[in-house]
Scaffold this active site. Structure first.
Site, short mmCIF file in Angstrom:
data_model
loop_
_atom_site.label_atom_id
_atom_site.label_comp_id
_atom_site.label_asym_id
_atom_site.label_seq_id
_atom_site.Cartn_x
_atom_site.Cartn_y
_atom_site.Cartn_z
N LYS A 95 3.08 10.52 8.48
CA LYS A 95 2.42 10.11 9.73
C LYS A 95 3.11 10.67 10.97
O LYS A 95 2.93 11.83 11.30
CB LYS A 95 2.28 8.60 9.78
CG LYS A 95 1.25 8.05 8.78
CD LYS A 95 0.94 6.61 9.00
CE LYS A 95 -0.07 6.08 8.00
NZ LYS A 95 -1.43 6.54 8.23
N ASP A 98 9.39 2.69 1.41
CA ASP A 98 8.23 3.44 1.89
C ASP A 98 8.14 3.25 3.41
O ASP A 98 7.78 2.17 3.88
CB ASP A 98 6.98 2.92 1.19
CG ASP A 98 5.69 3.57 1.67
OD1 ASP A 98 5.69 4.22 2.74
OD2 ASP A 98 4.65 3.41 1.00
N PHE A 150 0.86 -1.19 0.00
CA PHE A 150 0.00 0.00 0.00
C PHE A 150 0.89 1.23 0.00
O PHE A 150 1.73 1.41 0.88
CB PHE A 150 -0.92 0.04 1.22
CG PHE A 150 -1.86 1.22 1.21
CD1 PHE A 150 -3.04 1.15 0.49
CD2 PHE A 150 -1.54 2.40 1.87
CE1 PHE A 150 -3.91 2.25 0.44
CE2 PHE A 150 -2.40 3.49 1.82
CZ PHE A 150 -3.58 3.42 1.11
#
Length: 389
Positions: A252, A223, A138
């Site tokens: 985040k 990532d 993702f």
């Protein structure tokens, strides 16, 4: 407004892209959140890994408030001190060379994709633009990052997709080797597949990917949007795998609660992007960067060791619970596999009992604040035990 009034207005006025849980958050402190109707919850979600220092951490609030009183925004046409301070901390801590700041994980991954393609085409030819990512990955919800995402459920309805992505089964070294050809410019992966079910990659596979990048002059993209900024007990999860990426994306936790993301570039890629190649209005916003400086200053070696200790403590507790068959993940990014219970039902029941948790595929996913106390861990585990029983 009371709970029902807020829910009603939300349903009338906000696009229904989220299946919200039946709780309206009002305020919080540390790992505790209080709803508008006064109920207290232990938070094992951290806003999906964002609130790394918990709710309303005193130092973080002071840092962003002080910056708000000076300058809330100036644009990237000018220099600002918080932005260079955050970049300096990131590069010194990682040994990587330069930073591009954006606003989110998807935006960070977009910048990484553009950089890899420019590197490939300028170094080896206009046809060198294919990127290998992993099945079950993702990387975001923009058109490029949703294409990089190796899950069919995220592709439904949105064709045609961006060209130039190939998918490799995670941990399949032979397939990865077979996918590398003269058109390949990069390999892109998460060290722990978060939305894919909190699945750790095999170290041999990660090392093989790095080696292929060296051999074929590919860009190695890691990532770290969910795994980065102390979440796994290291500043970045790739440190567990004995590799040095060319590009690391993050978001985040870096802002401690404010929207900020970015890309760290190693020697190979640090000067690929030139003026006009890429940009973003809000990227490197002074207030968000002031929060990032506070986060990075706080997350030192002693802090990270404590995250590792909390991880071991929480894993041990979880493995004693009914219906739990295994616990995956690193640090305070954990996935709980169940037998005889469905994760969505457990999450709903836990919320009713006063615990906020998440799902990832068929697992219960835990992303508590990195500052959570052992007592709060105990309280949360007891509630989870009740929900499982």
């Amino acid at each position: 407004m009371n709970k029902e009034e807020i829910k009603k207005l939300d349903q009338e006025k906000i696009v229904g892209t989220y299946s919200r849980y039946d709780m309206v958050a009002d305020h919080g402190k540390g790992a505790k959140c209080v709803s508008v109707d006064g109920k207290e919850y232990i938070d094992f979600t951290a806003g999906i890994g964002v609130n790394c220092l918990g709710f309303c951490d005193d130092g973080w609030v002071e840092a962003v408030t002080a910056q708000l009183k000076k300058l809330q925004h100036v644009s990237n046409l000018f220099y600002s001190e918080p932005q260079v301070k955050a970049a300096d901390l990131l590069t010194k801590r990682t040994g990587l060379k330069k930073v591009f700041f954006g606003n989110s994980g998807a935006e960070a991954n977009e910048a990484a994709i553009k950089t890899a393609r420019k590197y490939g085409t300028t170094q080896r030819g206009v046809h060198v633009n294919k990127i290998i990512s992993l099945a079950n990955s993702f990387h975001g919800r923009t058109m490029a990052t949703i294409t990089a995402t190796g899950q069919e459920k995220y592709h439904k309805f949105f064709t045609p997709f961006l060209e130039g992505f190939k998918y490799c089964e995670a941990n399949n070294i032979e397939q990865l080797k077979s996918l590398v050809d003269d058109d390949t410019c990069a390999i892109m992966m998460e060290m722990v597949q978060g939305e894919g079910g909190v699945l750790d990659l095999d170290p041999d596979f990660v090392k093989a990917a790095e080696q292929l990048c060296h051999e074929h002059d590919l860009v190695f993209i890691v990532d770290e949007v969910q795994t980065g900024i102390g979440r796994t007990g290291k500043l970045f999860a790739y440190e567990y795998f004995d590799v040095t990426p060319d590009i690391v994306t993050f978001a985040k936790g870096i802002g401690g609660g404010l929207p900020i993301g970015g890309v760290l570039f190693g020697e190979k890629c640090c000067d690929v992007l030139k003026p006009g190649d890429h940009g973003t209005t809000y990227g490197g916003n002074p207030v968000a960067c002031a929060g990032a400086v506070e986060v990075l200053t706080r997350i030192d070696d002693a802090f990270l060791k404590e995250v590792q200790k909390k991880s071991a403590y929480l894993k041990d507790k979880l493995q004693t619970l009914p219906h739990v068959t295994s616990v995956s993940g690193l640090g305070l990014m954990l996935g709980v596999s169940l037998e005889g219970k469905e994760a969505p039902d457990v999450v709903k029941k836990a919320l009713e009992e006063g615990l906020m948790v998440l799902t990832a595929k068929d697992k219960v996913r835990l992303l508590p604040p990195l500052t959570i106390t052992y007592d709060e861990i105990d309280q949360g585990v007891e509630i989870l035990k009740k929900a499982l029983s």
